[in-house]
Design a protein around this motif. Structure first.
Motif: not given
Length: 256
Positions: A43-45, A61-62, A227-228, A236-239
């Motif tokens: 799930d991502i926006d 998977g990027k 950065v996703v 696994a993270g969001d900057l």
């Protein structure tokens, strides 16, 4: 996260000003014991007008995520909304039209037609759609990208950096709803790569362009607003407001 119906998903997508949204994305390669889960219920926006980088270790998977978001690859399940359109419900012909009219692409290999001039390469998507080039916008884009005196040159007469600028101009010309960039500086030296990344950042900040970029380079990622991070097909993270140092630290925690 609350599960959304198609109608509520579309409403949220429009209300929050997102360029692309995904819910419940699953993508597997292979079958049986050899199956690999490339994306696992993602799930991502991605906000409109922002420059977002996608990063992660090899096999995270990027690239699969970007290809699915851009309609270049199918998903096994889930929904992807691009400004109110669920692209997972489109057939091949509809996807081709959507990619041509609403999405821009910048690839590591430039993907220029060698027999065409720089100008013809830039205007190619418009020509394929039998459209009319907005000359004022064309002039603005090519001037901004420093291509005004290179428009009559063919790719072999241009440097690598100039070829990538042509690719950037081609992506910007149609004013797409989102530009996907796949390792856009992978074939460039650090100086020219910095120029191209600076142009992408300006396109986002000054032109309101939505950009989603896959990269393995922390310095390239630092040009983005966000950065996703992915690992093993999972978020696994969001900057926000990344720096090379914060990106490296985050990747180190992921084992990248």
């Amino acid at each position: 996260m609350t599960t959304l119906t198609n109608s509520s998903f579309e409403a949220e997508n429009t209300r929050q000003g997102t360029a692309v949204s995904a819910r419940g994305l699953n993508k597997n390669y292979g079958r049986g014991e050899t199956a690999v889960a490339a994306l696992r219920n993602v799930d991502i926006d991605f906000e409109a007008g922002r420059f977002t980088a996608i990063m992660g270790p090899s096999g995270s998977g990027k690239s699969t995520l970007m290809h699915c978001l851009a309609g270049l690859d199918s998903v096994d399940s889930g929904s992807i909304m691009l400004s109110g359109t669920d692209i997972t419900q489109l057939n091949d012909t509809q996807l081709t039209t959507l990619r041509r009219d609403r999405i821009g692409f910048i690839f590591q290999a430039f993907n220029l037609v060698p027999t065409l001039t720089a100008e013809q390469n830039i205007t190619l998507p418009v020509a394929l759609a039998n459209g009319k080039v907005d000359r004022d916008w064309f002039n603005s884009v090519t001037l901004t990208l420093g291509l005004a005196d290179r428009l009559s040159h063919r790719p072999h007469e241009l440097s690598g950096g100039q070829q990538q600028r042509v690719a950037v101009a081609r992506a910007l010309l149609t004013r797409p709803e989102v530009i996907f960039a796949d390792e856009p500086t992978g074939n460039l030296d650090s100086r020219v790569g910095a120029e191209v990344l600076g142009m992408l950042r300006r396109a986002s900040q000054e032109m309101g362009q939505s950009i989603i970029m896959v990269t393995h380079d922390p310095i390239a990622a630092s040009y983005a607003d966000r950065v996703v991070l992915l690992r093993d097909g999972l978020l696994a993270g969001d900057l926000n407001n990344p720096t090379p140092e914060t990106v490296i630290a985050s990747l180190t925690k992921l084992g990248a």
